[in-house]
Design a protein around this motif. Structure first.
Motif, PDB file in Angstrom:
ATOM      1  N   MET A   1     115.468  19.553  79.556  1.00 40.59           N
ATOM      2  CA  MET A   1     116.329  18.414  79.333  1.00 40.59           C
ATOM      3  C   MET A   1     115.486  17.141  79.243  1.00 40.59           C
ATOM      4  O   MET A   1     114.640  16.883  80.088  1.00 40.59           O
ATOM      5  N   GLU A   2     115.725  16.352  78.214  1.00 41.83           N
ATOM      6  CA  GLU A   2     114.971  15.128  77.980  1.00 41.83           C
ATOM      7  C   GLU A   2     115.387  14.040  78.969  1.00 41.83           C
ATOM      8  O   GLU A   2     116.566  13.857  79.253  1.00 41.83           O
ATOM      9  N   LYS A   3     114.409  13.319  79.497  1.00 40.25           N
ATOM     10  CA  LYS A   3     114.678  12.235  80.439  1.00 40.25           C
ATOM     11  C   LYS A   3     115.321  11.063  79.704  1.00 40.25           C
ATOM     12  O   LYS A   3     114.851  10.647  78.645  1.00 40.25           O
ATOM     13  N   VAL A   4     116.398  10.529  80.268  1.00 44.17           N
ATOM     14  CA  VAL A   4     117.091   9.387  79.680  1.00 44.17           C
ATOM     15  C   VAL A   4     116.312   8.115  79.994  1.00 44.17           C
ATOM     16  O   VAL A   4     115.912   7.888  81.133  1.00 44.17           O
ATOM     17  N   ARG A   5     116.097   7.305  78.975  1.00 42.26           N
ATOM     18  CA  ARG A   5     115.372   6.044  79.143  1.00 42.26           C
ATOM     19  C   ARG A   5     116.091   4.937  78.394  1.00 42.26           C
ATOM     20  O   ARG A   5     116.688   5.171  77.356  1.00 42.26           O
ATOM     21  N   ALA A   6     115.981   3.744  78.943  1.00 38.43           N
ATOM     22  CA  ALA A   6     116.448   2.553  78.227  1.00 38.43           C
ATOM     23  C   ALA A   6     115.248   1.986  77.468  1.00 38.43           C
ATOM     24  O   ALA A   6     114.094   2.180  77.874  1.00 38.43           O
ATOM     25  N   GLU A   7     115.509   1.298  76.391  1.00 35.35           N
ATOM     26  CA  GLU A   7     114.449   0.690  75.582  1.00 35.35           C
ATOM     27  C   GLU A   7     114.233  -0.744  76.046  1.00 35.35           C
ATOM     28  O   GLU A   7     115.161  -1.557  76.029  1.00 35.35           O
ATOM     29  N   ILE A   8     113.015  -1.060  76.463  1.00 37.00           N
ATOM     30  CA  ILE A   8     112.681  -2.430  76.844  1.00 37.00           C
ATOM     31  C   ILE A   8     112.473  -3.234  75.565  1.00 37.00           C
ATOM     32  O   ILE A   8     111.798  -2.785  74.640  1.00 37.00           O
ATOM     33  N   GLY A 135     105.773 -12.209  91.473  1.00 38.16           N
ATOM     34  CA  GLY A 135     105.579 -11.107  90.532  1.00 38.16           C
ATOM     35  C   GLY A 135     106.882 -10.499  90.036  1.00 38.16           C
ATOM     36  O   GLY A 135     106.890  -9.428  89.431  1.00 38.16           O
ATOM     37  N   ALA A 136     107.997 -11.188  90.278  1.00 36.40           N
ATOM     38  CA  ALA A 136     109.309 -10.656  89.883  1.00 36.40           C
ATOM     39  C   ALA A 136     109.392 -10.373  88.381  1.00 36.40           C
ATOM     40  O   ALA A 136     109.957  -9.361  87.971  1.00 36.40           O
ATOM     41  N   MET A 137     108.815 -11.231  87.578  1.00 34.66           N
ATOM     42  CA  MET A 137     108.922 -11.038  86.125  1.00 34.66           C
ATOM     43  C   MET A 137     108.168  -9.790  85.665  1.00 34.66           C
ATOM     44  O   MET A 137     108.528  -9.192  84.666  1.00 34.66           O
ATOM     45  N   LYS A 138     107.155  -9.411  86.396  1.00 32.48           N
ATOM     46  CA  LYS A 138     106.400  -8.196  86.059  1.00 32.48           C
ATOM     47  C   LYS A 138     107.260  -6.946  86.287  1.00 32.48           C
ATOM     48  O   LYS A 138     107.178  -5.980  85.542  1.00 32.48           O
ATOM     49  N   HIS A 139     108.090  -6.977  87.326  1.00 34.60           N
ATOM     50  CA  HIS A 139     108.922  -5.823  87.680  1.00 34.60           C
ATOM     51  C   HIS A 139     110.251  -5.770  86.921  1.00 34.60           C
ATOM     52  O   HIS A 139     110.825  -4.696  86.769  1.00 34.60           O
ATOM     53  N   ASN A 140     110.742  -6.919  86.482  1.00 35.79           N
ATOM     54  CA  ASN A 140     112.084  -6.976  85.901  1.00 35.79           C
ATOM     55  C   ASN A 140     112.337  -6.014  84.738  1.00 35.79           C
ATOM     56  O   ASN A 140     113.401  -5.396  84.693  1.00 35.79           O
ATOM     57  N   PRO A 141     111.430  -5.856  83.778  1.00 43.41           N
ATOM     58  CA  PRO A 141     111.738  -4.931  82.682  1.00 43.41           C
ATOM     59  C   PRO A 141     112.036  -3.514  83.173  1.00 43.41           C
ATOM     60  O   PRO A 141     112.994  -2.879  82.725  1.00 43.41           O
ATOM     61  N   LYS A 142     111.232  -3.031  84.126  1.00 35.55           N
ATOM     62  CA  LYS A 142     111.440  -1.684  84.664  1.00 35.55           C
ATOM     63  C   LYS A 142     112.758  -1.608  85.429  1.00 35.55           C
ATOM     64  O   LYS A 142     113.511  -0.648  85.310  1.00 35.55           O
ATOM     65  N   TRP A 143     113.049  -2.634  86.238  1.00 30.64           N
ATOM     66  CA  TRP A 143     114.290  -2.643  87.022  1.00 30.64           C
ATOM     67  C   TRP A 143     115.520  -2.700  86.115  1.00 30.64           C
ATOM     68  O   TRP A 143     116.513  -2.033  86.382  1.00 30.64           O
ATOM     69  N   ILE A 144     115.443  -3.501  85.064  1.00 29.05           N
ATOM     70  CA  ILE A 144     116.565  -3.592  84.128  1.00 29.05           C
ATOM     71  C   ILE A 144     116.769  -2.241  83.441  1.00 29.05           C
ATOM     72  O   ILE A 144     117.899  -1.765  83.309  1.00 29.05           O
ATOM     73  N   ALA A 145     115.700  -1.622  82.991  1.00 29.75           N
ATOM     74  CA  ALA A 145     115.807  -0.317  82.338  1.00 29.75           C
ATOM     75  C   ALA A 145     116.424   0.713  83.286  1.00 29.75           C
ATOM     76  O   ALA A 145     117.297   1.491  82.885  1.00 29.75           O
ATOM     77  N   LYS A 146     115.999   0.713  84.554  1.00 31.01           N
ATOM     78  CA  LYS A 146     116.570   1.638  85.537  1.00 31.01           C
ATOM     79  C   LYS A 146     118.058   1.358  85.748  1.00 31.01           C
ATOM     80  O   LYS A 146     118.853   2.288  85.882  1.00 31.01           O
ATOM     81  N   SER A 147     118.436   0.092  85.782  1.00 29.55           N
ATOM     82  CA  SER A 147     119.849  -0.265  85.945  1.00 29.55           C
ATOM     83  C   SER A 147     120.686   0.290  84.791  1.00 29.55           C
ATOM     84  O   SER A 147     121.765   0.837  85.003  1.00 29.55           O
ATOM     85  N   LEU A 148     120.171   0.162  83.584  1.00 27.80           N
ATOM     86  CA  LEU A 148     120.919   0.656  82.418  1.00 27.80           C
ATOM     87  C   LEU A 148     121.040   2.175  82.426  1.00 27.80           C
ATOM     88  O   LEU A 148     122.092   2.717  82.063  1.00 27.80           O
ATOM     89  N   VAL A 149     119.998   2.869  82.844  1.00 28.50           N
ATOM     90  CA  VAL A 149     120.065   4.333  82.934  1.00 28.50           C
ATOM     91  C   VAL A 149     121.116   4.737  83.973  1.00 28.50           C
ATOM     92  O   VAL A 149     121.910   5.662  83.753  1.00 28.50           O
TER      93      VAL A 149
END
Length: 158
Positions: A1-8, A135-149
């Motif tokens: 099964m393919e892992k679901v990912r959001a597109e940054i 360093g919040a801006m460094k983490h935000n893309p990953k956190w947003i993608a996880k939220s969408l998944v």
């Protein structure tokens, strides 16, 4: 099964991050999750949102809602809804004035494209400095993608 990912999404700004995902659910169904603060901790990908503590059950333009948060230590924050289009868009901000926005686009096949954006471009200097220092801006893309998944999983099963 393919892992679901959001597109940054490349926003072209170091003070704005965004990601998108397609969810196999109607926009109105997804919007119900977004408009109820009591559900925000269910799809938060940052691990900082603990629970809703005050405000309306369902958000609307101008609504204020308090959230219990935790980044190393617990704290509370009050957000204000600054944009609200039923089934299409919801945005909120707090004292530091950065915004979280969700934009929903209904697709022809009955699914919905959801774009989540964190925008700190128009905030006070000290708030910008705080974001960069922590360093919040460094983490935000990953956190947003996880939220969408997580939002996708919730909306496709409920």
């Amino acid at each position: 099964m393919e892992k679901v990912r959001a597109e940054i999404i490349n926003t072209g700004s170091d003070l704005m991050t965004a990601a998108q995902i397609v969810i196999a659910a109607p926009a109105d169904h997804i919007f119900e999750f977004l408009s109820h603060p009591s559900k925000h901790s269910l799809f938060d990908g940052s691990g900082t949102v603990q629970k809703s503590i005050s405000g309306p059950t369902r958000l609307h333009l101008g609504a204020k809602f308090g959230m219990a948060m935790k980044i190393k230590a617990p704290y509370r924050i009050t957000n204000t809804v600054v944009a609200f289009e039923e089934g299409k868009k919801i945005s909120w901000c707090h004292l530091m004035k950065w915004t979280w926005s969700y934009e929903l686009e209904a697709l022809a096949n009955g699914s919905t494209r959801v774009v989540e954006t964190f925008d700190a471009r128009h905030i006070p200097f000290l708030a910008k400095r705080w974001l960069k220092t922590t360093g919040a801006m460094k983490h935000n893309p990953k956190w947003i993608a996880k939220s969408l998944v997580r939002l996708k999983a919730l909306c496709e099963t409920n």
